[in-house]
Write a protein that holds these residues in place. Structure first.
Motif, PDB file in Angstrom:
ATOM      1  N   HIS A 197       0.925  -1.251   0.032  1.00  0.00           N
ATOM      2  CA  HIS A 197       0.204   0.022  -0.054  1.00  0.00           C
ATOM      3  C   HIS A 197       0.895   1.310  -0.046  1.00  0.00           C
ATOM      4  O   HIS A 197       0.812   2.304  -0.772  1.00  0.00           O
ATOM      5  N   LEU A 198       2.063   1.157   0.956  1.00  0.00           N
ATOM      6  CA  LEU A 198       2.782   2.322   0.954  1.00  0.00           C
ATOM      7  C   LEU A 198       3.451   2.628  -0.501  1.00  0.00           C
ATOM      8  O   LEU A 198       3.711   3.557  -0.815  1.00  0.00           O
ATOM      9  N   LEU A 199       3.927   1.549  -1.365  1.00  0.00           N
ATOM     10  CA  LEU A 199       4.562   1.617  -2.457  1.00  0.00           C
ATOM     11  C   LEU A 199       3.481   2.350  -3.510  1.00  0.00           C
ATOM     12  O   LEU A 199       3.653   3.244  -4.372  1.00  0.00           O
ATOM     13  N   HIS A 200       2.314   1.948  -3.538  1.00  0.00           N
ATOM     14  CA  HIS A 200       1.200   2.442  -4.557  1.00  0.00           C
ATOM     15  C   HIS A 200       1.018   3.877  -3.952  1.00  0.00           C
ATOM     16  O   HIS A 200       0.815   4.679  -4.999  1.00  0.00           O
ATOM     17  N   HIS A 201       1.058   4.109  -2.927  1.00  0.00           N
ATOM     18  CA  HIS A 201       0.902   5.751  -2.287  1.00  0.00           C
ATOM     19  C   HIS A 201       1.921   6.567  -3.013  1.00  0.00           C
ATOM     20  O   HIS A 201       1.855   7.438  -3.444  1.00  0.00           O
ATOM     21  N   GLU A 202       3.389   6.114  -2.691  1.00  0.00           N
ATOM     22  CA  GLU A 202       4.556   6.949  -3.039  1.00  0.00           C
ATOM     23  C   GLU A 202       5.426   6.126  -3.377  1.00  0.00           C
ATOM     24  O   GLU A 202       6.419   5.845  -2.705  1.00  0.00           O
ATOM     25  N   PRO A 203       5.680   5.536  -4.748  1.00  0.00           N
ATOM     26  CA  PRO A 203       6.534   4.593  -5.129  1.00  0.00           C
ATOM     27  C   PRO A 203       8.083   5.318  -5.240  1.00  0.00           C
ATOM     28  O   PRO A 203       9.092   4.668  -5.417  1.00  0.00           O
ATOM     29  N   GLY A 204       8.027   6.710  -5.152  1.00  0.00           N
ATOM     30  CA  GLY A 204       9.207   7.488  -5.256  1.00  0.00           C
ATOM     31  C   GLY A 204       9.930   7.884  -4.013  1.00  0.00           C
ATOM     32  O   GLY A 204      10.606   8.486  -3.829  1.00  0.00           O
ATOM     33  N   ASN A 205       9.271   6.912  -3.113  1.00  0.00           N
ATOM     34  CA  ASN A 205       9.901   7.555  -1.511  1.00  0.00           C
ATOM     35  C   ASN A 205      11.205   6.329  -1.340  1.00  0.00           C
ATOM     36  O   ASN A 205      10.913   5.246  -1.094  1.00  0.00           O
ATOM     37  N   ILE A 206      12.084   7.038  -1.228  1.00  0.00           N
ATOM     38  CA  ILE A 206      13.522   6.198  -1.029  1.00  0.00           C
ATOM     39  C   ILE A 206      13.614   5.327   0.342  1.00  0.00           C
ATOM     40  O   ILE A 206      14.228   4.282   0.497  1.00  0.00           O
ATOM     41  N   TRP A 207      12.842   5.997   1.454  1.00  0.00           N
ATOM     42  CA  TRP A 207      12.953   5.306   2.631  1.00  0.00           C
ATOM     43  C   TRP A 207      12.227   4.125   2.732  1.00  0.00           C
ATOM     44  O   TRP A 207      12.599   3.137   3.277  1.00  0.00           O
ATOM     45  N   ILE A 208      11.222   3.912   1.853  1.00  0.00           N
ATOM     46  CA  ILE A 208      10.756   2.491   1.646  1.00  0.00           C
ATOM     47  C   ILE A 208      11.516   1.405   1.202  1.00  0.00           C
ATOM     48  O   ILE A 208      11.626   0.308   1.762  1.00  0.00           O
ATOM     49  N   TYR A 209      12.199   1.989   0.094  1.00  0.00           N
ATOM     50  CA  TYR A 209      13.266   0.898  -0.452  1.00  0.00           C
ATOM     51  C   TYR A 209      14.449   0.510   0.398  1.00  0.00           C
ATOM     52  O   TYR A 209      14.951  -0.491   0.707  1.00  0.00           O
ATOM     53  N   ARG A 210      14.561   1.693   1.340  1.00  0.00           N
ATOM     54  CA  ARG A 210      15.695   1.490   2.333  1.00  0.00           C
ATOM     55  C   ARG A 210      15.444   0.598   3.320  1.00  0.00           C
ATOM     56  O   ARG A 210      16.299  -0.272   3.515  1.00  0.00           O
ATOM     57  N   ALA A 278       4.793  -6.703  -7.707  1.00  0.00           N
ATOM     58  CA  ALA A 278       4.368  -5.581  -8.742  1.00  0.00           C
ATOM     59  C   ALA A 278       4.645  -4.469  -8.349  1.00  0.00           C
ATOM     60  O   ALA A 278       4.765  -3.426  -9.037  1.00  0.00           O
ATOM     61  N   ALA A 279       4.196  -4.136  -7.073  1.00  0.00           N
ATOM     62  CA  ALA A 279       4.485  -2.649  -6.380  1.00  0.00           C
ATOM     63  C   ALA A 279       5.882  -2.238  -6.659  1.00  0.00           C
ATOM     64  O   ALA A 279       6.106  -1.164  -6.808  1.00  0.00           O
ATOM     65  N   LEU A 280       6.768  -3.174  -6.510  1.00  0.00           N
ATOM     66  CA  LEU A 280       8.322  -2.736  -6.549  1.00  0.00           C
ATOM     67  C   LEU A 280       8.696  -2.514  -8.055  1.00  0.00           C
ATOM     68  O   LEU A 280       9.830  -1.879  -8.234  1.00  0.00           O
ATOM     69  N   GLN A 281       7.603  -2.991  -8.762  1.00  0.00           N
ATOM     70  CA  GLN A 281       8.160  -2.365 -10.301  1.00  0.00           C
ATOM     71  C   GLN A 281       7.342  -1.236 -10.701  1.00  0.00           C
ATOM     72  O   GLN A 281       7.487  -0.810 -12.000  1.00  0.00           O
ATOM     73  N   LEU A 282       6.617  -0.525  -9.964  1.00  0.00           N
ATOM     74  CA  LEU A 282       5.892   0.763 -10.360  1.00  0.00           C
ATOM     75  C   LEU A 282       7.155   1.675 -10.555  1.00  0.00           C
ATOM     76  O   LEU A 282       8.208   1.961 -10.324  1.00  0.00           O
ATOM     77  N   ASP A 283       6.562   2.769 -11.661  1.00  0.00           N
ATOM     78  CA  ASP A 283       7.335   3.692 -11.941  1.00  0.00           C
ATOM     79  C   ASP A 283       7.230   4.751 -10.924  1.00  0.00           C
ATOM     80  O   ASP A 283       6.416   4.977 -10.238  1.00  0.00           O
ATOM     81  N   PHE A 284       8.523   5.419 -10.569  1.00  0.00           N
ATOM     82  CA  PHE A 284       8.461   6.107  -9.290  1.00  0.00           C
ATOM     83  C   PHE A 284       7.681   7.469  -9.559  1.00  0.00           C
ATOM     84  O   PHE A 284       7.252   7.839  -8.327  1.00  0.00           O
ATOM     85  N   ASP A 285       7.203   7.673 -10.621  1.00  0.00           N
ATOM     86  CA  ASP A 285       6.097   8.821 -10.429  1.00  0.00           C
ATOM     87  C   ASP A 285       4.753   8.362 -10.734  1.00  0.00           C
ATOM     88  O   ASP A 285       3.892   9.068 -11.316  1.00  0.00           O
ATOM     89  N   ALA A 286       4.552   7.201 -10.800  1.00  0.00           N
ATOM     90  CA  ALA A 286       3.279   6.622 -11.069  1.00  0.00           C
ATOM     91  C   ALA A 286       2.418   6.257  -9.727  1.00  0.00           C
ATOM     92  O   ALA A 286       1.539   5.554  -9.546  1.00  0.00           O
ATOM     93  N   GLY A 287       2.727   6.956  -8.728  1.00  0.00           N
ATOM     94  CA  GLY A 287       1.980   6.706  -7.410  1.00  0.00           C
ATOM     95  C   GLY A 287       0.602   7.134  -7.433  1.00  0.00           C
ATOM     96  O   GLY A 287       0.116   7.978  -8.310  1.00  0.00           O
ATOM     97  N   GLU A 288      -0.107   6.512  -6.472  1.00  0.00           N
ATOM     98  CA  GLU A 288      -1.667   7.221  -6.249  1.00  0.00           C
ATOM     99  C   GLU A 288      -1.603   7.576  -5.044  1.00  0.00           C
ATOM    100  O   GLU A 288      -2.159   7.055  -4.258  1.00  0.00           O
ATOM    101  N   PRO A 289      -1.138   8.653  -4.882  1.00  0.00           N
ATOM    102  CA  PRO A 289      -0.982   9.508  -3.294  1.00  0.00           C
ATOM    103  C   PRO A 289      -2.373   9.853  -2.821  1.00  0.00           C
ATOM    104  O   PRO A 289      -3.367  10.160  -3.557  1.00  0.00           O
TER     105      PRO A 289
END
Length: 327
Positions: A197-210, A278-289
């Motif tokens: 859910h967090l990745l869909h909300h903001e896939p460009g958030n580096i702290w999730i990947y960290r 699938a969420a890990l493959q989202l484009d970084f600017d393709a979020g649904e905030p």
């Protein structure tokens, strides 16, 4: 001419959880004692909160003058308690020299300190002197070391407190902590769905990947951790690493590749695993905030039932503490 000796600084009770800096507390106390104008001090703090801060800190300062024996006996006579005094006493207990408490007293002193911090965490009122979210997080971390699911409750309290007092400015990071807690407690599906859910909300958030890169190794989710590390490195290529995290991802990749604990992905339900990948493959600017309030409500079931402290008023303090500023 004789050299001027530096004057000793006033000693105050303190805690790592206070959110009012020492110089501000010192100026508030000094101004009050001198019958000065508190309105001119720390104008970002309301006058009613200043009176509470002065009362709590003056009362807790009495701890500083007590002997080690008076403080570290099993049931010290320190007068009526406030959240700030409990937190300050807990600090003293955790930092007590072994000689002051006896060679075998370390563990009991630490246990007593955490009992006090739990009392602070569960009291009905929020002191303006204290920051409660780091306290909730520390209690959660300690619970997780003992595989105690109460960690989830502490983090839920941190979420609710942040929503009430700080407009949800840290909700995303506390939700990452909550996902981590679910995973550490063995609730792999729940933790991964929360991260999805967090990745869909903001896939460009580096702290999730960290978190995925650095936290999944000890969980045995090494394959997913490597994918998260790779996505984090790719994101850093786009945002120029403003937080200097590239080395964290490099080291995480090495540790994931050499980890002896692997293949717990097989314990995750296929549907959850597919959604997370699938969420890990989202484009970084393709979020649904979504608005943070909406995110809180969706990802914190029964969030309205979580206990939230009421602001501490002067009238809520013990009478002898209140009298310090009412006289």
């Amino acid at each position: 001419m004789a050299e001027t000796q530096p004057q000793p600084q006033p000693m105050h009770a303190s805690t790592r959880y206070q959110q009012v800096e020492e110089p501000v507390i010192e100026e508030l106390q000094r101004t009050f004692v001198a019958s000065g104008d508190l309105y001119r001090v720390a104008p970002w703090i309301s006058h009613k909160d200043k009176l509470v801060i002065v009362a709590e800190t003056l009362d807790a300062d009495r701890l500083v003058g007590m002997t080690a024996h008076e403080l570290y006996i099993e049931d010290p006579n320190v007068g009526p308690m406030t959240d700030f005094k409990r937190a300050a006493l807990a600090e003293m207990l955790m930092e007590a020299p072994r000689a002051a408490v006896g060679s075998t007293a370390g563990a009991p002193q630490e246990a007593r300190a955490f009992e006090l911090l739990e009392e602070v965490a569960t009291s009905p009122h929020a002191s303006p002197t204290l920051a409660y979210e780091p306290l909730y997080r520390d209690l959660a971390e300690r619970a997780l070391l003992n595989d105690d699911p109460v960690a989830l409750e502490w983090l839920r309290r941190a979420l609710a407190h942040n929503r009430r007092y700080h407009k949800g400015d840290d909700v995303l990071f506390i939700l990452i902590d909550l996902a981590s807690a679910y995973l550490q407690l063995g609730h792999l599906d729940t933790g991964l769905m929360l991260l999805t859910h967090l990745l869909h909300h903001e896939p460009g958030n580096i702290w999730i990947y960290r978190f995925i890169a650095t936290g999944f190794r000890v969980l045995g989710l090494t394959a997913l951790g490597l994918r998260g590390a790779g996505r984090g490195m790719a994101l850093l290529d786009e945002i120029d690493d403003p937080d200097d995290l590239r080395d964290d991802f490099y080291m995480a990749q090495i540790e994931l590749q050499t980890s002896p604990t692997k293949a717990r992905e097989s314990e995750v339900s296929p549907e959850v695993l597919e959604a997370f990948e699938a969420a890990l493959q989202l484009d970084f600017d393709a979020g649904e905030p979504r608005a943070l309030e909406e995110l809180y409500r969706e990802l914190t079931p029964a969030g309205e039932e979580i206990p939230v402290k009421e602001p501490l008023r002067l009238a809520d303090l013990p009478e002898s503490v209140r009298e310090l500023v009412e006289a």
